[in-house]
Design an enzyme around this catalytic site. Structure first.
Site, PDB file in Angstrom:
ATOM      1  N   HIS A  70       0.821  -1.212   0.000  1.00  0.00           N
ATOM      2  CA  HIS A  70       0.000   0.000   0.000  1.00  0.00           C
ATOM      3  C   HIS A  70       0.855   1.262   0.000  1.00  0.00           C
ATOM      4  O   HIS A  70       0.351   2.345   0.273  1.00  0.00           O
ATOM      5  CB  HIS A  70      -0.898   0.048   1.232  1.00  0.00           C
ATOM      6  N   HIS A 125      -6.752  -4.320  -1.241  1.00  0.00           N
ATOM      7  CA  HIS A 125      -5.941  -5.534  -1.262  1.00  0.00           C
ATOM      8  C   HIS A 125      -6.046  -6.275  -2.578  1.00  0.00           C
ATOM      9  O   HIS A 125      -5.896  -7.490  -2.640  1.00  0.00           O
ATOM     10  CB  HIS A 125      -6.311  -6.454  -0.110  1.00  0.00           C
TER      11      HIS A 125
END
Lengths: 195, 330
Positions: free
Chosen positions: B56, B218
């Protein structure tokens, strides 16, 4: 069932997880985030090292070392959940050299309760509980029956709509895919039969 | 798979080594996978710890520094870190005023942080946890694990971090974190799937004119699949979803966040549409971020995160910050 039996069980789980790693990850690719096989493989590889590094003397030590290592190494949801399963098994069988099937069945019942509490999951939520709960019911009868129940339970997750875990974000789209957590749980229980 | 990596298994440690080399303001413990401020804990200041799966970037490690986090715990790609990391991080940042754990609402993050917080409390540390759950794509929480924590995590880290820097006590910092989360909402759209290095192929297949609506961070598929359309319509779709959940009014902080493989040019196209949308609703985008802040590896797509501001939140947003990923006023 003695210390060697439990070591054989964990070794069998490690081997099966490694062999099924890509299959588990593919299931997770469909309704999760494509890491279930890789995470469990990493975790049980660490368990293998931990058990080899400090050979356990009792069944409880095998189970507790397995649980603690999974919690410390896996991450994700499956680390704490599988870790709690094995730790609770270890605590429940007590400090004995031999575990009877009766005691193991009771330990599994306690482990099921602990995992359900930690994940706040019920049967039917499309999680590992859907394989574990029916297996626990049959564990007193025989390990074969438990393995079959876990296998059937995992297969029965396919038409379910996920209510817990990452698959739940997909809503209706989670329907039609077998749950990776239930699948790995069935594999763990099946390895017990073969140990 | 073409990725700028050495070996699949070394992606996370190699990333950390690179961050350590690039940012002397950070102390990176590659072995234990903890990223700290090089200056160490600030005596009397509430420590802020966050963490989550890698992939991320710049979240979370890129937000360690003055005005934001004291420590970040990066897990494997898209996999939450383990309690050991959080416990070590908590100990390392405790300046005597307690520690706030900022946790994105994902089952893995929640479980691991929960175990860590319990173990820290056993050892006498004061820890309060705050859950971030801003994603409006997930609605019926009785049938899900609850809303996902996505872009608002950055807002929470920034504004709670500013308040902590000003010397506020743990309870106040935690309350501010919750306020920011309450006022924040997100909605994300994917144009392509990402490839997790350990998997080697895209997480899902999308046709040339298909998009995923309501994604998390995700690389997973979204709530539904739809047809591709122009930026104005995509922004409207995302903004409508947010507005229906928490109507826009007054001053709004907006982040138009790239998922990793969307050009900045396109993010600005989207921001222009967001700005126009808010005007239409009688609200004003008074603060904004446009760029890649909370990403999903090499996924193409974008997410919009908004936060309804008041004078206090605006001043916390404007408070100086000095991290690899966010920097102003100092």
């Amino acid at each position: 069932m003695d210390t060697a039996f439990f070591l054989r069980w964990i070794a069998a789980v490690t081997e099966r997880v490694r062999a099924d790693r890509d299959h588990l990850t593919d299931l997770d690719r469909a309704i999760g985030d494509a890491d279930h096989g890789a995470n469990l493989d990493r975790g049980f590889t660490a368990v293998e090292e931990a058990l080899a590094g400090k050979p356990p003397q009792t069944p409880a030590e095998v189970l507790t070392t397995t649980g603690n290592t999974l919690i410390r190494k896996v991450g994700g949801a499956s680390g704490p959940l599988y870790g709690t399963l094995f730790r609770t098994l270890g605590r429940s069988v007590g400090d004995v050299a031999e575990v009877s099937q009766e005691v193991l069945a009771e330990a599994f019942a306690q482990a099921l309760a602990a995992v359900m509490k930690l994940g706040s999951a019920q049967e039917g939520d499309k999680t590992m509980i859907d394989a574990l709960a029916p297996a626990v019911q049959k564990m007193r009868a025989s390990l074969e029956a438990a393995a079959q129940a876990a296998h059937d339970g995992a297969r029965a997750t396919t038409p379910m709509r996920a209510r817990k875990g990452r698959a739940s974000y997909l809503g209706e789209r989670s329907i039609g895919h077998q749950d990776p957590g239930a699948t790995s749980m069935a594999l763990v229980i099946d390895a017990l039969r073969a140990a | 798979m073409k990725k700028l990596i050495n070996a699949v298994g070394d992606v996370v440690p190699d990333t950390l080594r690179g961050m350590a080399a690039a940012h002397p303001s950070l102390r990176v413990d590659v072995e234990n996978r903890i990223v700290l401020r090089a200056a160490g804990p600030t005596p009397g200041k509430v420590g802020l710890v966050s963490g989550g799966g890698s992939g991320h970037e710049p979240l979370h490690a890129g937000f360690v520094g003055y005005g934001m986090l004291d420590a970040a715990c990066p897990g494997e790609v898209f996999t939450s870190p383990v309690p050991d990391q959080m416990i070590e991080a908590t100990k390392a940042v405790d300046g005597g005023a307690g520690v706030l754990h900022i946790v994105k609402n994902y089952t893995g993050d929640v479980l691991n942080f929960e175990m860590a917080a319990e173990l820290c409390a056993d050892e006498g540390a004061r820890v309060v946890s705050v859950l971030v759950d801003d994603d409006v794509a997930v609605q019926d929480s009785t049938y899900t694990a609850g809303r996902r924590g996505t872009g608002a995590t950055l807002f929470v880290e920034k504004m709670a971090g500013a308040l902590a820097e000003q010397g506020a006590p743990l309870e106040a910092v935690a309350a501010m974190a919750r306020t920011v989360d309450d006022r924040s909402r997100s909605f994300g759209v994917a144009f392509s799937a990402c490839t997790v290095p350990a998997v080697g192929k895209p997480t899902f297949d999308l046709g040339p004119t298909e998009i995923e609506l309501g994604i998390g961070i995700h690389g997973e598929p979204g709530r539904s699949r739809g047809g591709f359309r122009e930026a104005r319509e995509l922004v409207r779709l995302a903004m409508d979803a947010i507005d229906a959940d928490l109507p826009f009014s007054g001053d709004v902080l907006v982040m138009v966040n790239g998922m990793g493989a969307t050009p900045l040019m396109e993010l600005y196209v989207a921001y222009g549409e967001v700005d126009a949308y808010l005007r239409e609703k009688g609200a004003t985008a008074t603060r904004c971020l446009v760029g890649n802040y909370v990403t999903s590896l090499d996924m193409a797509g974008f997410a919009i995160t908004t936060c309804l501001l008041d004078a206090e939140l605006t001043s916390l947003w404007d408070h100086p910050v000095e991290t690899p990923g966010l920097r102003w006023g100092r």
